[in-house]
Design a protein around this motif. Structure first.
Motif, mmCIF file in Angstrom:
data_model
loop_
_atom_site.group_PDB
_atom_site.id
_atom_site.type_symbol
_atom_site.label_atom_id
_atom_site.label_comp_id
_atom_site.label_asym_id
_atom_site.label_seq_id
_atom_site.Cartn_x
_atom_site.Cartn_y
_atom_site.Cartn_z
ATOM 1 N N GLN A 160 0.811 -1.216 0.000
ATOM 2 C CA GLN A 160 0.000 0.000 0.000
ATOM 3 C C GLN A 160 0.849 1.274 0.000
ATOM 4 O O GLN A 160 0.348 2.353 -0.279
ATOM 5 N N SER A 161 2.135 1.153 0.316
ATOM 6 C CA SER A 161 2.998 2.331 0.351
ATOM 7 C C SER A 161 3.413 2.722 -1.064
ATOM 8 O O SER A 161 3.302 1.934 -2.013
ATOM 9 N N ALA A 162 3.924 3.929 -1.221
ATOM 10 C CA ALA A 162 4.393 4.394 -2.535
ATOM 11 C C ALA A 162 5.525 3.504 -3.050
ATOM 12 O O ALA A 162 5.550 3.126 -4.225
ATOM 13 N N GLU A 163 6.448 3.144 -2.170
ATOM 14 C CA GLU A 163 7.561 2.273 -2.578
ATOM 15 C C GLU A 163 7.053 0.886 -2.941
ATOM 16 O O GLU A 163 7.526 0.264 -3.883
ATOM 17 N N GLY A 164 6.102 0.390 -2.168
ATOM 18 C CA GLY A 164 5.532 -0.930 -2.438
ATOM 19 C C GLY A 164 4.808 -0.970 -3.770
ATOM 20 O O GLY A 164 4.926 -1.941 -4.524
ATOM 21 N N LEU A 165 4.069 0.087 -4.073
ATOM 22 C CA LEU A 165 3.362 0.174 -5.343
ATOM 23 C C LEU A 165 4.351 0.193 -6.509
ATOM 24 O O LEU A 165 4.136 -0.466 -7.531
ATOM 25 N N GLU A 166 5.462 0.904 -6.349
ATOM 26 C CA GLU A 166 6.491 0.936 -7.387
ATOM 27 C C GLU A 166 7.086 -0.460 -7.616
ATOM 28 O O GLU A 166 7.277 -0.885 -8.753
ATOM 29 N N ILE A 167 7.369 -1.179 -6.541
ATOM 30 C CA ILE A 167 7.903 -2.543 -6.647
ATOM 31 C C ILE A 167 6.885 -3.445 -7.330
ATOM 32 O O ILE A 167 7.222 -4.229 -8.226
ATOM 33 N N TYR A 168 5.643 -3.346 -6.911
ATOM 34 C CA TYR A 168 4.567 -4.168 -7.482
ATOM 35 C C TYR A 168 4.434 -3.919 -8.985
ATOM 36 O O TYR A 168 4.351 -4.852 -9.784
ATOM 37 N N ARG A 169 4.441 -2.659 -9.385
ATOM 38 C CA ARG A 169 4.326 -2.322 -10.810
ATOM 39 C C ARG A 169 5.532 -2.820 -11.604
ATOM 40 O O ARG A 169 5.391 -3.326 -12.715
ATOM 41 N N HIS A 170 6.706 -2.678 -11.043
ATOM 42 C CA HIS A 170 7.918 -3.133 -11.715
ATOM 43 C C HIS A 170 7.884 -4.647 -11.922
ATOM 44 O O HIS A 170 8.152 -5.144 -13.030
ATOM 45 N N THR A 171 7.522 -5.377 -10.899
ATOM 46 C CA THR A 171 7.432 -6.836 -10.987
ATOM 47 C C THR A 171 6.363 -7.256 -12.001
ATOM 48 O O THR A 171 6.598 -8.150 -12.827
#
Length: 82
Positions: free
Chosen positions: A65-76
């Motif tokens: 749910q965090s901004a960093e987590g969303l970036e990781i999720y999108r990258h993966t």
């Protein structure tokens, strides 16, 4: 065997063998919110849960749910979709 001092975001500290992964550490210590961790910050650097640790480290979770987590999720996801 060499040991590392690991501190968690909840303030707890414990020693683990050098080469332990963040996943092994947080699943052993079971801090609040650990099951939501997508990755971790290890001394402020973002790393995967399976990276072996080689130095004393402060771990903080990165949740989806965090901004960093969303970036990781999108990258993966982009790798899976490619």
């Amino acid at each position: 065997m060499d040991y590392l001092e690991i501190s968690l975001w909840d303030g707890r500290k414990k020693t683990f063998p050098k080469g332990s992964t963040p996943y092994q550490i947080i699943s052993t210590m079971k801090p609040a919110g650990w099951e939501k961790a997508l990755a971790v910050k290890a001394n402020a650097a973002i790393i995967d849960l399976t990276n072996p640790l080689t130095q004393n480290t402060h771990l903080e979770p990165i949740e989806s749910q965090s901004a960093e987590g969303l970036e990781i999720y999108r990258h993966t996801t982009s790798h899976i979709m490619a």
